[in-house]
Every structure is written in structure tokens, then in C-alpha cells.
Design an enzyme around this catalytic site. Structure first.
Site, mmCIF file in Angstrom:
data_model
loop_
_atom_site.group_PDB
_atom_site.id
_atom_site.type_symbol
_atom_site.label_atom_id
_atom_site.label_comp_id
_atom_site.label_asym_id
_atom_site.label_seq_id
_atom_site.Cartn_x
_atom_site.Cartn_y
_atom_site.Cartn_z
ATOM 1 N N GLU A 178 0.828 -1.210 0.000
ATOM 2 C CA GLU A 178 0.000 0.000 0.000
ATOM 3 C C GLU A 178 0.860 1.257 0.000
ATOM 4 O OE1 GLU A 178 -2.694 0.457 3.338
ATOM 5 O OE2 GLU A 178 -3.662 2.179 2.428
ATOM 6 N N LYS A 220 -2.406 -2.183 -3.264
ATOM 7 C CA LYS A 220 -3.455 -1.325 -2.706
ATOM 8 C C LYS A 220 -3.065 0.131 -2.930
ATOM 9 C CE LYS A 220 -5.842 -0.346 1.674
ATOM 10 N NZ LYS A 220 -6.414 -0.967 2.873
#
Ligand code: 13P
Length: 339
Positions: A178, A220
Site C-alpha cells: 500500500e 493497494k
């Protein structure tokens, strides 16, 4: 490392239009969210809030997995059932946030680097034994019109993400990678696209150098949006187009799935934008969600710490989960917002 099992888990995380519920706020962030909703920031309220989320009936119809925090993965319901067991019984994969937070980067005012690599190999073994099958590490990149993020901050965070990812795969956990370009600021969408492009290029360079298996990870990212203080906000279609152009240029087709963060978008905005992306043809990866605030916020406001509001709060969570899953299928419409 059992690559087949890892790849199966990664695919299950994005299977059939389902997505992830991020409920892994650190103690400090969860306390802040509770306080903002007028709820006493106590350990018991954090536990009760997480119990409310996990026990929402039928959550598994829209959600494939939940991301827990170190505190939460060790907790249990009021009745004594461990949260990990509740998740399993609901058909949800268990994930765990393993970074220890973003800290000020020395000699780089206004920038942060995410920490947590020390002792990570051992912690991952513990989390696997507790039932986790995937993990999350979040890097945050501040953005402005000229200076930020610096190359140093981009590369330091990408390096840490890749080291974390390699350790996860060694331990049998699928890493969620992420790298979040923040939404704060007045910058235009084009600036967010340039920065997101640079960040993702650095991340995939590091993943390759450090031997991370792309088939056994989930990306992500942020959506490509104008800053929250930018006067010219874009339509859902414009966000979808810029986001997909950016991802298509940089993300290898071997990646099994992309699950967006919400990053401060409302649930409705995040659903509309994710839905608009599904109209694109020949995408190499399924696009889904790993929302925190966009799933939780309305439910938290309704709950307000009141036992009598529990069922209504769970219904609000399920409504956002259904809308998000519809967006991951490309079947979301604004009409779903007025049941
Ligand atoms: P938001 O969807 O609220 O950005 O949270 C996602 C997340 O997991 C942040 O690390």
C-alpha cells in the site's frame, strides 16, 4: 514458501467482486475516530466496535477478508469467541497490519517513512500461527505542487515495502502493498497522476530487485484524484480514466489483484469511481476495494457507542459493503444509496 497456496490466497482476496474491510487502525487512530464520533476512547470501546463490525450478519456476502491490528487479532467477542474464529466462521480471510506506523523522515521535513522491519520475521510467524493469511504495510507520501514527495522519500518507502513483502511471502502471508499518495492539498489531478506513476515505478523496481513474487501479492493504491482543497474536482469517469491510465502503464499483468484504499473519499464517491473503472475492457487485473473509512464511517456515526444502535450500525456497514461490492462488479448505481 508455498507459492501455490500464496497465489490461491491472493486470488481469493479479490474473487467474485468481493473486497476487503480494513479495520486495522492503530490504537491511536482508532481512539481518534471514536473520539470524533463522540465515543469514549477506551480499550473496551475499541474491542466492542471491532466486534460489531466482525459480527455483522452476512458480511461475507460482500467481503472476502478483514484486516486486523495487533490488538484486535488477539481479542474475542463478549461471549469469548476469538475474533479470528468469528472471521473464519463468516468465510472471511484474516489479514494483519504489520507496519508500526509512518514516522518523520530525517532531513526531509514534511515527509514520512514507514517503520516496522525490525523483528518482522518473528512477528510474521506469530501472526501466521494466530491464523493470519495476508498482511498489510502502508507507506504515506505527502504531495504538493513542486517539491513533495522527494525521490528519497519515494525510494525509502518503496525499499521498505519490498523488504516487508519478501518477508511476508517467506512466512506464508500474502503481502498487501500500500503506497498511498495522500489527498491533502490543493494540487490538481494531473499532479497526483505524475506522483502516483513515480511512486508505483519505484515500488515495482524494488519488488523486482528484492525477489518478490508478483503472483503472490496484492497492490493497494490510491485512486488518481485532485487534492481535497483543489477547486476543480473531477467526475467519477475522469478519476477512473486517469487511475487506469496510470495503473496500466506501471502495474505488471502478473499482479493478481488491485484493491483501492478510500483515503478520505466518502463511501459514495469511492463506489462511483470504482464502478466507473469496471467499464474498461481488457484489464489485466481484477479491481476491487480495501476500504477503511468508506466502509466504517456511517456505521460508527450511527453506533455512537450505544448498545441500542448496534443493529442499525451493522446495517449501515452492510449497506456500504454491498455498494462497494457492486462497484467491484460494475453494477453499482446511485439508486443503491436510497434503499
Ligand atoms: P482508508 O480506506 O480509510 O484509506 O483506509 C484504508 C487503509 O487500510 C489505510 O491503510
Amino acid at each position: 514458501m508455498n507459492l501455490t497456496a500464496l497465489a490461491d490466497t491472493a486470488q481469493a482476496m479479490v474473487a467474485s467482486g468481493k473486497g476487503l474491510l480494513a479495520m486495522d487502525e492503530s490504537i491511536g487512530t482508532c481512539n481518534q475516530r471514536l473520539a470524533d464520533a463522540g465515543i469514549a476512547a477506551t480499550g473496551e470501546n475499541r474491542r466492542a466496535w471491532r466486534e460489531l463490525l466482525l459480527t455483522a450478519p452476512g458480511l461475507g456476502a460482500s467481503i472476502s477478508g478483514v484486516i486486523l491490528a495487533d490488538e484486535t487479532i488477539r481479542q474475542a467477542t463478549t461471549g469469548g469467541t476469538p475474533f479470528v474464529g468469528v472471521a473464519r466462521d463468516a468465510g472471511l480471510l484474516v489479514g494483519i497490519k504489520v507496519d508500526t506506523g509512518a514516522h518523520g523522515m530525517a532531513a526531509h521535513g514534511g515527509e514520512k517513512v514507514t517503520e516496522g522491519l525490525d523483528g518482522l520475521r518473528e512477528r510474521l510467524q506469530t501472526y501466521f500461527a494466530l491464523g493470519a493469511r495476508f498482511a498489510k504495510w502502508r507507506a504515506v507520501l505527502a504531495i504538493d505542487d513542486t517539491r513533495l514527495p522527494t525521490d528519497a522519500c519515494i525510494d525509502a518507502n518503496a525499499h521498505a515495502l519490498a523488504r516487508y513483502a519478501a518477508l511476508c511471502q517467506e512466512a506464508g502471508l500474502v503481502p498487501i502493498i500500500e503506497p498511498e499518495v495522500l489527498m491533502d492539498g490543493p494540487h490538481a489531478q494531473a499532479r497526483c497522476q505524475d506522483v502516483t506513476d513515480a511512486v508505483l515505478r519505484s515500488v515495482f523496481r524494488q519488488l523486482a530487485w528484492q525477489g518478490v513474487v508478483l503472483e503472490a501479492m496484492i497492490l493497494k493504491p490510491n485512486m488518481v484524484v485532485a487534492g481535497l482543497a483543489c477547486p476543480g474536482q473531477n467526475s467519477a469517469q475522469e478519476v477512473a480514466d486517469a487511475t487506469l491510465q496510470c495503473l496500466r502503464r506501471v502495474v505488471p499483468a502478473a499482479v493478481p489483484g488491485i484493491t483501492f484504499l478510500s483515503g478520505g473519499q466518502s463511501g459514495e464517491e469511492a463506489s462511483a469511481r470504482l464502478n466507473a473503472m469496471q467499464a474498461a475492457t481488457r484489464l489485466p487485473w481484477p479491481l476491487s476495494f480495501s476500504f477503511g473509512r468508506a466502509l466504517q464511517h456511517p456505521a460508527l456515526t450511527i453506533w455512537a457507542g450505544q448498545a441500542a444502535q448496534r443493529v442499525a450500525a451493522q446495517q449501515a456497514l452492510l449497506q456500504r459493503a454491498r455498494c462497494s461490492a457492486a462497484a467491484a462488479h460494475g453494477s453499482y448505481s446511485a439508486a443503491m444509496e436510497t434503499p
